[in-house]
Design a protein around this motif. Structure first.
Motif, PDB file in Angstrom:
ATOM      1  N   LEU A  32      29.033  11.224  -3.616  1.00  0.00           N
ATOM      2  CA  LEU A  32      29.641  10.799  -2.360  1.00  0.00           C
ATOM      3  C   LEU A  32      28.841   9.648  -1.780  1.00  0.00           C
ATOM      4  O   LEU A  32      27.605   9.719  -1.722  1.00  0.00           O
ATOM      5  CB  LEU A  32      29.655  11.956  -1.359  1.00  0.00           C
ATOM      6  N   ILE A  33      29.533   8.590  -1.374  1.00  0.00           N
ATOM      7  CA  ILE A  33      28.865   7.458  -0.720  1.00  0.00           C
ATOM      8  C   ILE A  33      29.701   7.022   0.474  1.00  0.00           C
ATOM      9  O   ILE A  33      30.919   7.225   0.490  1.00  0.00           O
ATOM     10  CB  ILE A  33      28.651   6.256  -1.676  1.00  0.00           C
ATOM     11  N   PRO A  34      29.048   6.425   1.476  1.00  0.00           N
ATOM     12  CA  PRO A  34      29.821   5.874   2.594  1.00  0.00           C
ATOM     13  C   PRO A  34      30.668   4.706   2.115  1.00  0.00           C
ATOM     14  O   PRO A  34      30.246   3.925   1.265  1.00  0.00           O
ATOM     15  CB  PRO A  34      28.753   5.398   3.579  1.00  0.00           C
ATOM     16  N   LYS A  35      31.840   4.562   2.641  1.00  0.00           N
ATOM     17  CA  LYS A  35      32.764   3.508   2.234  1.00  0.00           C
ATOM     18  C   LYS A  35      32.159   2.118   2.438  1.00  0.00           C
ATOM     19  O   LYS A  35      32.435   1.211   1.680  1.00  0.00           O
ATOM     20  CB  LYS A  35      34.077   3.635   2.989  1.00  0.00           C
ATOM     21  N   THR A  36      31.291   1.956   3.404  1.00  0.00           N
ATOM     22  CA  THR A  36      30.702   0.643   3.694  1.00  0.00           C
ATOM     23  C   THR A  36      29.771   0.157   2.599  1.00  0.00           C
ATOM     24  O   THR A  36      29.525  -1.028   2.488  1.00  0.00           O
ATOM     25  CB  THR A  36      29.917   0.690   5.015  1.00  0.00           C
ATOM     26  N   GLU A  37      29.242   1.045   1.773  1.00  0.00           N
ATOM     27  CA  GLU A  37      28.288   0.647   0.747  1.00  0.00           C
ATOM     28  C   GLU A  37      28.937   0.225  -0.567  1.00  0.00           C
ATOM     29  O   GLU A  37      28.319  -0.419  -1.381  1.00  0.00           O
ATOM     30  CB  GLU A  37      27.322   1.795   0.433  1.00  0.00           C
ATOM     31  N   PHE A  38      30.152   0.574  -0.795  1.00  0.00           N
ATOM     32  CA  PHE A  38      30.755   0.429  -2.117  1.00  0.00           C
ATOM     33  C   PHE A  38      30.733  -0.990  -2.702  1.00  0.00           C
ATOM     34  O   PHE A  38      30.426  -1.150  -3.867  1.00  0.00           O
ATOM     35  CB  PHE A  38      32.176   0.985  -2.095  1.00  0.00           C
ATOM     36  N   PRO A  39      31.011  -2.056  -1.953  1.00  0.00           N
ATOM     37  CA  PRO A  39      31.148  -3.369  -2.592  1.00  0.00           C
ATOM     38  C   PRO A  39      29.856  -3.994  -3.124  1.00  0.00           C
ATOM     39  O   PRO A  39      29.922  -4.897  -3.941  1.00  0.00           O
ATOM     40  CB  PRO A  39      31.718  -4.261  -1.490  1.00  0.00           C
ATOM     41  N   ASP A  40      28.682  -3.556  -2.692  1.00  0.00           N
ATOM     42  CA  ASP A  40      27.436  -4.198  -3.095  1.00  0.00           C
ATOM     43  C   ASP A  40      27.127  -3.891  -4.565  1.00  0.00           C
ATOM     44  O   ASP A  40      26.803  -2.761  -4.929  1.00  0.00           O
ATOM     45  CB  ASP A  40      26.288  -3.724  -2.197  1.00  0.00           C
ATOM     46  N   LEU A  41      27.198  -4.907  -5.415  1.00  0.00           N
ATOM     47  CA  LEU A  41      27.020  -4.714  -6.856  1.00  0.00           C
ATOM     48  C   LEU A  41      25.603  -4.279  -7.221  1.00  0.00           C
ATOM     49  O   LEU A  41      25.419  -3.491  -8.144  1.00  0.00           O
ATOM     50  CB  LEU A  41      27.398  -5.991  -7.603  1.00  0.00           C
ATOM     51  N   ALA A  42      24.587  -4.798  -6.518  1.00  0.00           N
ATOM     52  CA  ALA A  42      23.207  -4.408  -6.811  1.00  0.00           C
ATOM     53  C   ALA A  42      23.001  -2.917  -6.541  1.00  0.00           C
ATOM     54  O   ALA A  42      22.347  -2.223  -7.323  1.00  0.00           O
ATOM     55  CB  ALA A  42      22.234  -5.244  -5.980  1.00  0.00           C
ATOM     56  N   GLN A  43      23.573  -2.437  -5.460  1.00  0.00           N
ATOM     57  CA  GLN A  43      23.437  -1.016  -5.136  1.00  0.00           C
ATOM     58  C   GLN A  43      24.221  -0.153  -6.125  1.00  0.00           C
ATOM     59  O   GLN A  43      23.765   0.914  -6.521  1.00  0.00           O
ATOM     60  CB  GLN A  43      23.901  -0.758  -3.708  1.00  0.00           C
ATOM     61  N   MET A  44      25.379  -0.617  -6.533  1.00  0.00           N
ATOM     62  CA  MET A  44      26.162   0.132  -7.525  1.00  0.00           C
ATOM     63  C   MET A  44      25.449   0.140  -8.877  1.00  0.00           C
ATOM     64  O   MET A  44      25.504   1.132  -9.599  1.00  0.00           O
ATOM     65  CB  MET A  44      27.567  -0.456  -7.659  1.00  0.00           C
ATOM     66  N   ASP A  45      24.759  -0.949  -9.204  1.00  0.00           N
ATOM     67  CA  ASP A  45      23.983  -1.005 -10.445  1.00  0.00           C
ATOM     68  C   ASP A  45      22.832   0.006 -10.383  1.00  0.00           C
ATOM     69  O   ASP A  45      22.594   0.742 -11.344  1.00  0.00           O
ATOM     70  CB  ASP A  45      23.453  -2.417 -10.666  1.00  0.00           C
ATOM     71  N   PHE A  46      22.126   0.057  -9.244  1.00  0.00           N
ATOM     72  CA  PHE A  46      21.062   1.042  -9.080  1.00  0.00           C
ATOM     73  C   PHE A  46      21.629   2.459  -9.191  1.00  0.00           C
ATOM     74  O   PHE A  46      21.056   3.316  -9.873  1.00  0.00           O
ATOM     75  CB  PHE A  46      20.347   0.872  -7.729  1.00  0.00           C
ATOM     76  N   LEU A  47      22.756   2.689  -8.540  1.00  0.00           N
ATOM     77  CA  LEU A  47      23.380   4.010  -8.582  1.00  0.00           C
ATOM     78  C   LEU A  47      23.712   4.398 -10.021  1.00  0.00           C
ATOM     79  O   LEU A  47      23.405   5.506 -10.460  1.00  0.00           O
ATOM     80  CB  LEU A  47      24.641   4.031  -7.723  1.00  0.00           C
ATOM     81  N   ALA A  48      24.302   3.480 -10.764  1.00  0.00           N
ATOM     82  CA  ALA A  48      24.658   3.768 -12.157  1.00  0.00           C
ATOM     83  C   ALA A  48      23.418   4.077 -12.989  1.00  0.00           C
ATOM     84  O   ALA A  48      23.428   5.002 -13.814  1.00  0.00           O
ATOM     85  CB  ALA A  48      25.415   2.587 -12.754  1.00  0.00           C
ATOM     86  N   LYS A  49      22.322   3.336 -12.775  1.00  0.00           N
ATOM     87  CA  LYS A  49      21.085   3.560 -13.545  1.00  0.00           C
ATOM     88  C   LYS A  49      20.447   4.903 -13.212  1.00  0.00           C
ATOM     89  O   LYS A  49      20.023   5.629 -14.121  1.00  0.00           O
ATOM     90  CB  LYS A  49      20.089   2.425 -13.282  1.00  0.00           C
ATOM     91  N   ILE A  50      20.347   5.230 -11.932  1.00  0.00           N
ATOM     92  CA  ILE A  50      19.685   6.485 -11.561  1.00  0.00           C
ATOM     93  C   ILE A  50      20.524   7.676 -12.021  1.00  0.00           C
ATOM     94  O   ILE A  50      19.986   8.691 -12.465  1.00  0.00           O
ATOM     95  CB  ILE A  50      19.362   6.551 -10.042  1.00  0.00           C
ATOM     96  N   LEU A  51      21.838   7.547 -11.973  1.00  0.00           N
ATOM     97  CA  LEU A  51      22.691   8.630 -12.459  1.00  0.00           C
ATOM     98  C   LEU A  51      22.594   8.760 -13.979  1.00  0.00           C
ATOM     99  O   LEU A  51      22.539   9.868 -14.515  1.00  0.00           O
ATOM    100  CB  LEU A  51      24.146   8.407 -12.037  1.00  0.00           C
ATOM    101  N   ALA A  52      22.545   7.628 -14.669  1.00  0.00           N
ATOM    102  CA  ALA A  52      22.442   7.655 -16.134  1.00  0.00           C
ATOM    103  C   ALA A  52      21.139   8.305 -16.581  1.00  0.00           C
ATOM    104  O   ALA A  52      21.078   8.902 -17.661  1.00  0.00           O
ATOM    105  CB  ALA A  52      22.559   6.244 -16.692  1.00  0.00           C
ATOM    106  N   SER A  53      20.094   8.218 -15.748  1.00  0.00           N
ATOM    107  CA  SER A  53      18.811   8.816 -16.112  1.00  0.00           C
ATOM    108  C   SER A  53      18.904  10.339 -16.233  1.00  0.00           C
ATOM    109  O   SER A  53      18.053  10.960 -16.862  1.00  0.00           O
ATOM    110  CB  SER A  53      17.720   8.430 -15.104  1.00  0.00           C
ATOM    111  N   VAL A  54      19.937  10.929 -15.625  1.00  0.00           N
ATOM    112  CA  VAL A  54      20.160  12.368 -15.755  1.00  0.00           C
ATOM    113  C   VAL A  54      21.514  12.646 -16.426  1.00  0.00           C
ATOM    114  O   VAL A  54      22.154  13.667 -16.183  1.00  0.00           O
ATOM    115  CB  VAL A  54      20.041  13.100 -14.395  1.00  0.00           C
TER     116      VAL A  54
END
Length: 145
Positions: A32-54
């Motif tokens: 779950l993320i706030p709708k305001t954060e979704f468009p930032d590609l750098a943050q989505m890249d970090f999210l994808a990496k940290i999730l992939a780590s598990v």
């Protein structure tokens, strides 16, 4: 908005903006993320990496749900027959209709749900200690050594 009238005062009671989880979810892992954060590609890249780590991959074994600041995701409406792991970035327990789950990076075990509350994704940018705490919490959630 409904209006209620009392002898002394008139009240406007807002209707709840509920995001019904049952129809939209394909996987047992939910981010779950706030709708305001979704468009930032750098943050989505970090999210994808940290999730992939598990071993969590968006749209492969994990659903991403955006919540507006005034909307609610009632976890009590999730199907009871299967377990869910929820990671809430920048989402308050009240938005999930929960009380008493204020600690960040801690796994809360409910009947068929494990949930972690975390800072907004932007907080982890350049904060190595916070990243380690998040990663440790995710490993605990997913039972990874």
């Amino acid at each position: 908005m409904e209006k209620f009238k009392n002898i002394l005062k008139s009240y406007n009671v807002p209707e709840l903006d509920l995001v019904e989880p049952v129809n939209k979810l394909k996987y047992q892992n939910i981010v779950l993320i706030p709708k305001t954060e979704f468009p930032d590609l750098a943050q989505m890249d970090f999210l994808a990496k940290i999730l992939a780590s598990v071993k969590l991959l968006l749209n492969e074994n994990t659903d991403l749900v955006e919540l507006k600041p005034d909307s609610f995701f009632p976890i009590k409406n999730l199907p009871k027959e299967k377990p869910f792991d929820i990671i809430a970035f920048g989402i308050t327990p009240a938005q999930l209709m929960l009380n008493g789950c204020e600690d960040l990076h801690k796994t809360y075990n409910l009947t068929n749900i494990k949930i972690i509350f975390a800072h907004s994704i932007s907080i982890y940018n350049g904060q190595d200690l916070q990243k380690k705490m998040l990663w440790s919490a995710l490993k605990t959630l997913k039972s990874i050594q």
